[in-house]
Design an enzyme around this catalytic site. Structure first.
Site, PDB file in Angstrom:
ATOM      1  N   CYS A  16      -0.574   4.048   2.103  1.00  0.00           N
ATOM      2  CA  CYS A  16      -0.341   3.901   3.538  1.00  0.00           C
ATOM      3  C   CYS A  16       1.280   4.226   3.933  1.00  0.00           C
ATOM      4  CB  CYS A  16      -0.694   2.569   3.799  1.00  0.00           C
ATOM      5  SG  CYS A  16      -2.204   1.812   3.287  1.00  0.00           S
ATOM      6  N   ASP A  17       2.120   3.788   3.143  1.00  0.00           N
ATOM      7  CA  ASP A  17       3.315   3.794   3.542  1.00  0.00           C
ATOM      8  C   ASP A  17       4.337   4.546   2.687  1.00  0.00           C
ATOM      9  OD1 ASP A  17       2.666   1.805   5.510  1.00  0.00           O
ATOM     10  OD2 ASP A  17       2.844   0.354   4.138  1.00  0.00           O
ATOM     11  N   CYS A  21       0.792  -1.058  -0.012  1.00  0.00           N
ATOM     12  CA  CYS A  21       0.215  -0.054  -0.029  1.00  0.00           C
ATOM     13  C   CYS A  21       0.922   1.242   0.136  1.00  0.00           C
ATOM     14  CB  CYS A  21      -1.003   0.009   1.206  1.00  0.00           C
ATOM     15  SG  CYS A  21      -2.070   1.249   1.140  1.00  0.00           S
TER      16      CYS A  21
END
Length: 325
Positions: A140-141, A137
């Site tokens: 997300c990261d 992701c």
């Protein structure tokens, strides 16, 4: 067989969507039952640093966040059950879920929050480095790789979108694809090729993710040319596997309307499915955003939709009783 466990709101799944639905349902006096499934807490329990969930200025841990959400749901009146559901009966209300030990759960409404899982390559090195340089992701990261060298594996819309997103953080993004052409939509391909921060490695298969040892995490990706068989190594700080997701909807095939990719179909702007009284929230019906905060938001929506449905149902029953009197 054990006694049937009954509730006004039955929730399947215990990630951000399911637990948010439980919190709102419990506060509405519906005494929800949450059947947690095989991965209590959802995908966030496998995520370490979480920096984009509202309300926390410092980095928090995914498992801790889910423990707090579960504790909040229990505190306001939710009953948490650890069971693996093997059958769903949606022909008529009350809706039934049957656990692998034969326990039956019955709800006047059913909230489906079973989520979706990222597809992985299935390499031992991939599993060993998840959260240590390997992710599924970018949204997300990606923030953790500001100014670093990153690679995205895949050739569809997801991979191209992830690569484009990562250019917000990195000036050195490599897209690795096992074929000589992309499967992504034409407009996405045009944006990819027009971006000077992205280069593409064609006909390359990931052989393994290389661990730098100690606390280093991912330092490189070993590749093999799918045409010539020639090996090569790409030095990277982060590797993002972007080969799609699969929603956890096996229980509902042939029983509930699903789209071509297996996601539960809901009415636009709501969580209502094709079956009155059955609602879906979180990643099981969202193939676009797939974020913890959006999952939690749709969990709230599902609880509110279910509460309104029950209010209307109760009103109709009272009217019928009055007319029969």
């Amino acid at each position: 067989m054990a006694d049937i466990m009954k509730t006004r709101m039955l929730i399947l799944g215990s990630g951000p969507a399911g637990l948010s639905a439980a919190i709102y349902g419990a506060r509405a006096g519906l005494k929800p039952i949450v059947v947690q499934g095989i991965q209590p807490g959802g995908q966030l329990t496998t995520t370490t640093d979480v920096e984009n969930y509202p309300g926390f200025r410092d980095v928090i841990q995914g498992p801790w966040l889910m423990q707090e959400m579960e504790a909040q749901a229990v505190h306001v009146g939710t009953r948490m059950i650890y069971d693996h559901i093997v059958e769903a009966q949606l022909d008529s209300a009350p809706f039934r879920l049957i656990g692998d030990g034969g326990q039956v759960y019955e709800g006047d409404t059913l909230v489906i929050a079973t989520g979706a899982q990222a597809r992985w390559l299935g390499l031992p090195s991939e599993d060993a480095l998840k959260g240590k340089g390997v992710s599924a992701c970018a949204t997300c990261d990606g923030f953790f790789y500001r100014g670093k060298k990153v690679a995205v594996i895949g050739g569809g819309n997801t991979a191209v979108e992830e690569a484009l997103y990562l250019t917000n953080h990195s000036d050195d993004v490599t897209l690795i694809h096992r074929r000589d052409r992309l499967r992504a939509e034409r407009i996405l391909q045009e944006r990819l090729h027009a971006n000077p921060k992205i280069k593409v490695l064609w006909n390359k298969r990931v052989e393994q993710f290389v661990d730098g040892g100690g606390n280093a995490g991912l330092v490189a990706i070993d590749l093999v040319d799918t045409v010539t068989g020639e090996p090569s190594t790409l030095a990277v700080d982060g590797g993002f596997v972007a080969i799609g997701h699969h929603p956890a909807t096996e229980l509902f095939r042939g029983k509930l309307e699903l789209d071509d990719e297996g996601y539960v179909v809901v009415e636009t702007g709501s969580t209502r499915t094709a079956i009155p009284g059955v609602f879906a929230c979180g990643d099981v019906q969202d193939k676009i955003y797939r974020q913890a905060v959006t999952a939690a938001g749709t969990g709230c929506m599902a609880a509110l939709d279910a509460e309104r449905y029950l209010q209307e149902l109760d009103f109709e029953e009272r009217v019928e009783e009055a007319e029969a009197a």
